[in-house]
Design an enzyme around this catalytic site. Structure first.
Site, PDB file in Angstrom:
ATOM      1  CE1 TYR A 160      52.108  33.605  27.831  1.00  0.00           C
ATOM      2  CE2 TYR A 160      52.167  34.084  25.460  1.00  0.00           C
ATOM      3  CZ  TYR A 160      51.622  34.241  26.697  1.00  0.00           C
ATOM      4  OH  TYR A 160      50.225  34.655  26.781  1.00  0.00           O
TER       5      TYR A 160
HETATM    6  N1  LIG Z   1      48.211  41.449  26.661  1.00  0.00           N
HETATM    7  C1  LIG Z   1      48.222  40.369  25.527  1.00  0.00           C
HETATM    8  O1  LIG Z   1      48.627  40.796  24.470  1.00  0.00           O
HETATM    9  C2  LIG Z   1      47.897  38.649  25.749  1.00  0.00           C
HETATM   10  C3  LIG Z   1      47.728  38.013  24.850  1.00  0.00           C
HETATM   11  C4  LIG Z   1      47.292  36.483  24.553  1.00  0.00           C
HETATM   12  C5  LIG Z   1      47.083  36.184  25.903  1.00  0.00           C
HETATM   13  N2  LIG Z   1      47.148  36.864  27.160  1.00  0.00           N
HETATM   14  C6  LIG Z   1      46.910  36.371  28.211  1.00  0.00           C
HETATM   15  O2  LIG Z   1      45.871  37.441  28.974  1.00  0.00           O
HETATM   16  C7  LIG Z   1      45.959  37.021  30.372  1.00  0.00           C
HETATM   17  C8  LIG Z   1      46.253  38.471  31.084  1.00  0.00           C
HETATM   18  O3  LIG Z   1      47.210  39.243  30.393  1.00  0.00           O
HETATM   19  P1  LIG Z   1      47.647  40.596  30.633  1.00  0.00           P
HETATM   20  O4  LIG Z   1      48.518  41.292  29.562  1.00  0.00           O
HETATM   21  O5  LIG Z   1      46.752  41.280  31.256  1.00  0.00           O
HETATM   22  O6  LIG Z   1      48.863  40.260  31.829  1.00  0.00           O
HETATM   23  P2  LIG Z   1      48.885  41.169  33.209  1.00  0.00           P
HETATM   24  O7  LIG Z   1      50.350  40.755  33.925  1.00  0.00           O
HETATM   25  O8  LIG Z   1      48.911  42.592  33.229  1.00  0.00           O
HETATM   26  O9  LIG Z   1      47.725  40.419  34.153  1.00  0.00           O
HETATM   27  C9  LIG Z   1      47.891  39.255  34.804  1.00  0.00           C
HETATM   28  C10 LIG Z   1      47.415  39.300  36.103  1.00  0.00           C
HETATM   29  O10 LIG Z   1      47.634  38.259  36.932  1.00  0.00           O
HETATM   30  C11 LIG Z   1      47.815  38.349  38.115  1.00  0.00           C
HETATM   31  N3  LIG Z   1      48.280  36.772  38.549  1.00  0.00           N
HETATM   32  C12 LIG Z   1      49.292  35.905  38.071  1.00  0.00           C
HETATM   33  N4  LIG Z   1      49.394  35.108  38.871  1.00  0.00           N
HETATM   34  C13 LIG Z   1      48.192  34.883  39.531  1.00  0.00           C
HETATM   35  C14 LIG Z   1      47.949  33.862  40.744  1.00  0.00           C
HETATM   36  N5  LIG Z   1      48.729  32.908  40.816  1.00  0.00           N
HETATM   37  N6  LIG Z   1      47.031  34.426  41.288  1.00  0.00           N
HETATM   38  C15 LIG Z   1      46.154  35.538  41.149  1.00  0.00           C
HETATM   39  N7  LIG Z   1      46.740  36.457  40.419  1.00  0.00           N
HETATM   40  C16 LIG Z   1      47.728  36.090  39.623  1.00  0.00           C
HETATM   41  C17 LIG Z   1      48.909  39.164  37.972  1.00  0.00           C
HETATM   42  O11 LIG Z   1      49.388  39.768  39.318  1.00  0.00           O
HETATM   43  C18 LIG Z   1      48.338  40.030  37.005  1.00  0.00           C
HETATM   44  O12 LIG Z   1      47.731  41.158  37.742  1.00  0.00           O
HETATM   45  C19 LIG Z   1      47.419  36.331  30.721  1.00  0.00           C
HETATM   46  O13 LIG Z   1      46.630  35.041  30.918  1.00  0.00           O
HETATM   47  C20 LIG Z   1      47.802  36.200  29.140  1.00  0.00           C
HETATM   48  O14 LIG Z   1      48.562  35.184  28.993  1.00  0.00           O
HETATM   49  C21 LIG Z   1      47.443  38.189  26.771  1.00  0.00           C
END
Ligand SMILES: NC(=O)c1ccc[n+]([C@@H]2O[C@H](COP(=O)([O-])OP(=O)(O)OC[C@H]3O[C@@H](n4cnc5c(N)ncnc54)[C@H](O)[C@@H]3O)[C@@H](O)[C@H]2O)c1
Length: 332
Positions: A160
């Site tokens: 990841y």
């Molecule tokens: N939550 C954390 O602690 C954290 C930490 C570091 C980085 N991130 C990054 O932040 C971003 C959001 O994370 P999150 O925790 O809200 O995750 P999440 O899974 O709740 O949100 C991601 C969203 O993207 C959508 N998605 C995925 N692939 C897609 C595509 N091809 N087309 C359209 N939509 C798509 C999913 O349906 C989902 O609703 C991610 O990129 C994640 O890597 C999150």
């Protein structure tokens, strides 16, 4: 958090159309709600990736979906981003496949597609159309275990983390070609709507009558810089309009370090006793993480304002009104 938070220059955000990929997710939906409160026109893109319940994501957008300045394109962003983007848009690219444990083994195929290939496509289309700025959701995972050392550097210890680092390398490549892009390295985000695989969500669900069991991985002494989702939304929107050199990467952390045991104690204080089991620490889990906020303060003028206790209180209130135990995912 008030709608007139002094950090974000509302008028500058409202001057642009804002395209948010991953709009229905945990962070995405929080960003969307905040953008709407600031007066922006928002187009969300989300394919309701089924690895966690799409109904949960629809609930995340319940308020936004009836807002006159919001529209949702329910599709794979890979297929539609070129049609959606217009010149001068702000693009907040949050779509991706988060979570460390599923990224091992065959699971990496999905991470490669959603975190690397999609990100390259978003950058390509944003450059081609003349987007005003792209904000990329990077991750503290790219530091591996090095974020607390004197030698902090990109050194991921999970597939990841590699996939998120690839997005930053691509950002640098596209910045060289003229794309105005900023990468934000989020540190363990928590708060209302938190994903069902994440520790605090599983902790709160394990305090409910007839709820699940919180499976603690490792000795519980691993430390995280936990970051409240409302603070993350502020930093994300600010970084879409703040002056910043293309290719800049910034840590977004909560400013407060706590161990997993500390977090469990706070959750029990707020929600009552928790059922727990213990398993060995999984691969790819750093012992500790810590953000370096000084460059972020210098560039964005942003500081986190929500204490761990206050943020967990907000999350406790959210869990209290969620359907019982519909949504806990154990990974790895
Ligand atoms: N939550 C954390 O602690 C954290 C930490 C570091 C980085 N991130 C990054 O932040 C971003 C959001 O994370 P999150 O925790 O809200 O995750 P999440 O899974 O709740 O949100 C991601 C969203 O993207 C959508 N998605 C995925 N692939 C897609 C595509 N091809 N087309 C359209 N939509 C798509 C999913 O349906 C989902 O609703 C991610 O990129 C994640 O890597 C999150």
């Amino acid at each position: 958090m008030s709608a007139d938070h002094p950090n974000v220059p509302a008028t500058r955000v409202a001057e642009h159309r804002v395209v948010v990929t991953g709009a229905a997710g945990f962070i995405g939906s929080t960003v969307v709600d905040r953008l709407l409160a600031l007066g922006a026109e928002v187009v969300g893109i989300d394919d309701y990736d089924p690895w966690y319940l799409p109904a949960r994501k629809q609930a995340n957008l319940a308020t936004a979906s009836v807002h006159e300045r919001f529209s949702l394109v329910e599709a794979d962003a890979f297929d539609v981003i070129g049609d959606v983007l217009r010149p001068d848009d702000l693009v907040i690219h949050l779509a991706g496949r988060p979570g460390v444990q599923d990224s091992w083994g065959l699971g990496f195929t999905d991470y490669s597609r959603r975190n690397i290939e999609l990100t390259q496509r978003v950058y390509e289309e944003a450059l081609g159309v003349g987007a005003n700025r792209v904000v990329y959701a990077s991750s503290s995972s790219l530091y591996g275990g090095s974020s607390t050392s004197d030698n902090r550097r990109a050194a991921p210890i999970s597939p990841y983390g590699v996939s998120k680092l690839a997005g930053e390398h691509l950002a640098n490549v596209y910045a060289e070609r003229g794309l105005n892009i900023v990468s934000l390295r989020y540190f363990t985000v928590y708060g209302p709507r938190q994903r069902p695989d994440m520790a605090m969500h599983r902790m709160f669900e394990a305090t409910k009558a007839n709820g699940s069991v919180f499976i603690r991985r490792g000795d519980g002494l691993q430390r995280r810089e936990f970051t409240f989702v409302g603070d993350v939304a502020e930093a994300t929107i600010l970084s879409a309009v703040a002056p910043a050199a293309p290719g800049t990467s910034l840590d977004i952390g909560g400013g407060e370090s706590a161990s997993l045991l500390d977090a469990m104690a706070l959750v029990e204080e707020l929600a009552g006793p928790m059922r727990t089991e213990t398993l060995p620490a999984p691969a790819g889990d750093p012992r500790a993480t810590a953000a370096d906020l000084q460059p972020t303060i210098d560039v964005l003028g942003w500081v986190p304002t929500t204490s761990l206790f206050d943020g967990l209180s907000a999350q406790a209130s959210w869990h209290a009104v969620q359907p019982d135990h519909d949504m806990v995912i154990e990974l790895g």
